[in-house]
Design a protein around this motif. Structure first.
Motif, short mmCIF file in Angstrom:
data_model
loop_
_atom_site.label_atom_id
_atom_site.label_comp_id
_atom_site.label_asym_id
_atom_site.label_seq_id
_atom_site.Cartn_x
_atom_site.Cartn_y
_atom_site.Cartn_z
N ARG A 210 0.25 -0.92 -0.18
CA ARG A 210 -0.10 -0.09 -0.20
C ARG A 210 0.86 1.07 0.49
N THR A 211 0.06 2.00 -0.19
CA THR A 211 1.48 3.12 -0.29
C THR A 211 2.53 3.42 0.97
N ASP A 212 1.22 3.66 2.58
CA ASP A 212 2.14 3.32 3.12
C ASP A 212 3.84 2.69 3.40
N GLN A 213 3.99 2.06 2.21
CA GLN A 213 4.70 0.87 2.43
C GLN A 213 5.68 1.01 1.28
N VAL A 214 5.81 2.50 0.97
CA VAL A 214 6.39 2.35 -0.53
C VAL A 214 7.79 3.47 -0.25
N PRO A 215 7.86 3.73 0.80
CA PRO A 215 8.89 4.06 1.73
C PRO A 215 9.68 3.52 1.81
N ALA A 216 9.77 2.57 2.74
CA ALA A 216 10.66 0.90 2.95
C ALA A 216 10.59 0.37 1.85
N LEU A 217 9.54 0.04 1.03
CA LEU A 217 10.24 -1.13 -0.75
C LEU A 217 10.83 0.23 -0.77
N GLU A 218 10.80 1.19 -1.12
CA GLU A 218 12.40 1.78 -2.41
C GLU A 218 13.13 2.25 -1.52
N ARG A 219 13.22 1.95 0.10
CA ARG A 219 14.81 2.51 0.74
C ARG A 219 15.95 0.95 0.70
N GLY A 220 14.58 -0.41 0.60
CA GLY A 220 14.89 -1.64 0.64
C GLY A 220 15.83 -2.43 -0.40
N ALA B 190 13.60 -1.91 8.28
CA ALA B 190 14.34 -1.67 9.37
C ALA B 190 15.61 -0.83 9.64
N VAL B 191 15.58 -0.22 8.34
CA VAL B 191 16.92 1.12 8.11
C VAL B 191 16.28 2.13 8.26
N LEU B 192 14.97 2.97 7.25
CA LEU B 192 14.36 3.49 8.57
C LEU B 192 13.53 4.18 9.84
N ALA B 193 13.75 2.84 10.08
CA ALA B 193 13.25 3.07 11.25
C ALA B 193 14.42 3.38 12.61
N LEU B 194 15.99 3.72 12.17
CA LEU B 194 17.17 4.21 12.70
C LEU B 194 16.99 5.15 12.38
N PRO B 195 17.51 6.08 14.20
CA PRO B 195 17.91 7.63 14.05
C PRO B 195 18.77 8.02 13.18
N ASP C 138 24.66 6.95 2.74
CA ASP C 138 25.44 8.28 3.51
C ASP C 138 25.02 8.26 4.62
N ALA C 139 26.13 8.65 5.77
CA ALA C 139 26.38 8.07 7.15
C ALA C 139 25.49 8.82 8.04
N ARG C 140 24.88 9.74 7.68
CA ARG C 140 23.96 10.88 8.10
C ARG C 140 22.30 10.44 7.73
N THR C 141 21.83 9.70 6.88
CA THR C 141 20.34 9.52 5.89
C THR C 141 20.15 8.52 5.93
N LEU C 142 21.54 7.28 5.91
CA LEU C 142 21.27 6.19 5.52
C LEU C 142 21.04 5.56 4.05
N THR C 143 20.81 6.46 2.91
CA THR C 143 21.05 6.67 1.53
C THR C 143 22.12 6.43 1.47
N PRO C 144 21.19 5.30 0.00
CA PRO C 144 22.42 4.92 -0.69
C PRO C 144 22.99 5.13 -1.41
N ILE C 145 24.05 5.14 -1.28
CA ILE C 145 25.20 6.28 -3.38
C ILE C 145 25.21 5.34 -4.28
N PRO C 146 24.69 5.75 -5.08
CA PRO C 146 25.05 4.95 -6.04
C PRO C 146 26.34 5.21 -6.53
N CYS C 147 26.86 3.67 -7.42
CA CYS C 147 28.21 4.24 -7.89
C CYS C 147 28.63 5.55 -8.53
N ASP C 148 27.37 5.42 -9.51
CA ASP C 148 27.38 6.81 -10.23
C ASP C 148 27.05 8.10 -10.11
N ARG C 149 26.92 8.18 -8.79
CA ARG C 149 27.14 9.32 -7.85
C ARG C 149 28.23 9.74 -6.56
N VAL C 150 28.31 8.34 -6.23
CA VAL C 150 29.50 9.41 -5.26
C VAL C 150 30.57 9.77 -5.87
#
Length: 374
Positions: free
Chosen positions: A4-14, A216-221, A297-309
């Motif tokens: 559902r819509t509310d699960q899209v953020p977790a799906l995207e991060r995973g 699990a990642v989104l639940a981290l501070p 990313d050490a602050r947001t824990l967002t994955p950094i793609p190879c072409d953007r590091v």
């Protein structure tokens, strides 16, 4: 399970993390999926075991320079055209029982759900990669001794090309040639697979695993420590600190990104193509594909793609265990370092002893310009 819509953020991060630095940008796909789910009760994601053994499941996704997907959006009918075309070719004209992603890592972890929401079909909890992989001839179907074709390729303008009678490597080369005329990307639809056969030729449970990982990642501070991140991803943190050097992959060879660990000063180097492939700590090999290697990313824990590091990024280097499907000795060579033209043996978190044998010839090189990465 139902997305559902509310699960899209977790799906995207995973799925972004499982892309292992590749797989294409997930943000545009997430926007499309949210729009489609807004007025619905979500897309059903049944377990493989919950489908009748003879239920036909159609694998599909987006191939090509997926970065272009953000600039040249789908018209909306590409998935339907592809499913209809493969149905005519195989004689399976009835609507399939379900769809399945060709690759859970990156954009395709979302695009199959976009297709499901568009066509009104469930998307089975499985895929053909279990993570991000760059080539069509690395599908789990190939590891299981099956063919990739017949398959249909549909460009954004609606032109459809059917490919049959070709080896997996030939399908890869044919798709690459076709993509040169499409503006960068196309929809790929494979022939239906009976649900009863998926346990042997697909990575089962991968969609649910991606959602759980992302949640699990989104639940981290913010700025969570290494121990908390390792526990959330079920893997380990190899280092945390600034990116000090980046050399992007080119036609002449792989690239690399180096991080100096703030804790002990060790240099953690990731060797990369369109995905992160090897991890070395002070020159010692500590992890390889098919484990998922990623920069966060050490602050947001967002994955950094190879072409953007970039140098100066503050990052965590993480290693997530490979899907069990790929750890079998007869399947591992397809996605081990030598499957990418690198001479190193596989080094996995799941190893209890010496690395599983890699029988790929040491001189093997991977095809250039992988089809599924931007």
């Amino acid at each position: 399970m139902r997305i559902r819509t509310d699960q899209v953020p977790a799906l995207e991060r995973g799925v972004a993390l499982l892309g292992s630095g590749g797989g294409g940008d997930t943000r545009t796909g997430s926007v499309l999926l949210r729009g489609l789910l807004a007025a619905t009760d979500g897309v059903p994601v049944p377990a493989v075991a919950d489908l009748p053994a003879d239920a036909l499941v159609v694998p599909l996704g987006v191939v090509g320079a997926t970065a272009v997907f953000t600039e040249k959006l789908p018209g909306g009918g590409e998935f339907e055209l592809g499913v209809e075309a493969i149905g005519r070719w195989t004689g399976q004209r009835a609507a399939p029982a379900a769809l399945m992603s060709i690759e859970v890592g990156g954009l395709n972890g979302i695009s199959a759900l976009v297709a499901g929401a568009t066509l009104g079909l469930p998307v089975v909890d499985a895929d053909l990669c279990g993570r991000g992989l760059p080539r069509l001839d690395q599908f789990s179907l190939v590891a299981a001794g099956r063919r990739v074709c017949p398959c249909a390729l549909v460009e954004p303008g609606g032109r459809v090309v059917l490919v049959d009678g070709a080896s997996p490597a030939e399908v890869e080369r044919t798709a690459r040639g076709y993509l040169a005329t499409t503006g960068g990307w196309a929809v790929l639809v494979l022939a239906p697979v009976p649900a009863g056969q998926l346990a042997d030729c697909a990575v089962v449970g991968s969609v649910g695993a991606a959602v759980r990982l992302g949640a699990a990642v989104l639940a981290l501070p913010e700025s969570a420590g290494a121990a908390a991140v390792a526990a959330a991803i079920g893997g380990r943190v190899l280092g945390q600190g600034p990116v000090v050097e980046v050399c992007h992959a080119s036609a002449s060879g792989p690239g690399s990104a180096s991080v100096v660990d703030r804790g002990g000063g060790a240099v953690v180097r990731l060797v990369m193509g369109t995905e992160y492939l090897l991890a070395l700590v002070d020159g010692a090999l500590v992890g390889t594909t098919p484990d998922v290697l990623a920069l966060l990313d050490a602050r947001t824990l967002t994955p950094i793609p190879c072409d953007r590091v970039r140098p100066g990024d503050e990052a965590l280097v993480v290693q997530v265990p490979a899907p069990a499907f790929w750890t079998r000795p007869d399947r591992l060579p397809l996605v081990s370092p030598r499957g990418f033209g690198l001479p190193q043996p596989p080094v996995l978190l799941s190893d209890a002893g010496p690395p599983a044998p890699d029988t790929t010839a040491p001189g093997t090189t991977a095809p250039d310009a992988p089809v599924r990465e931007g």
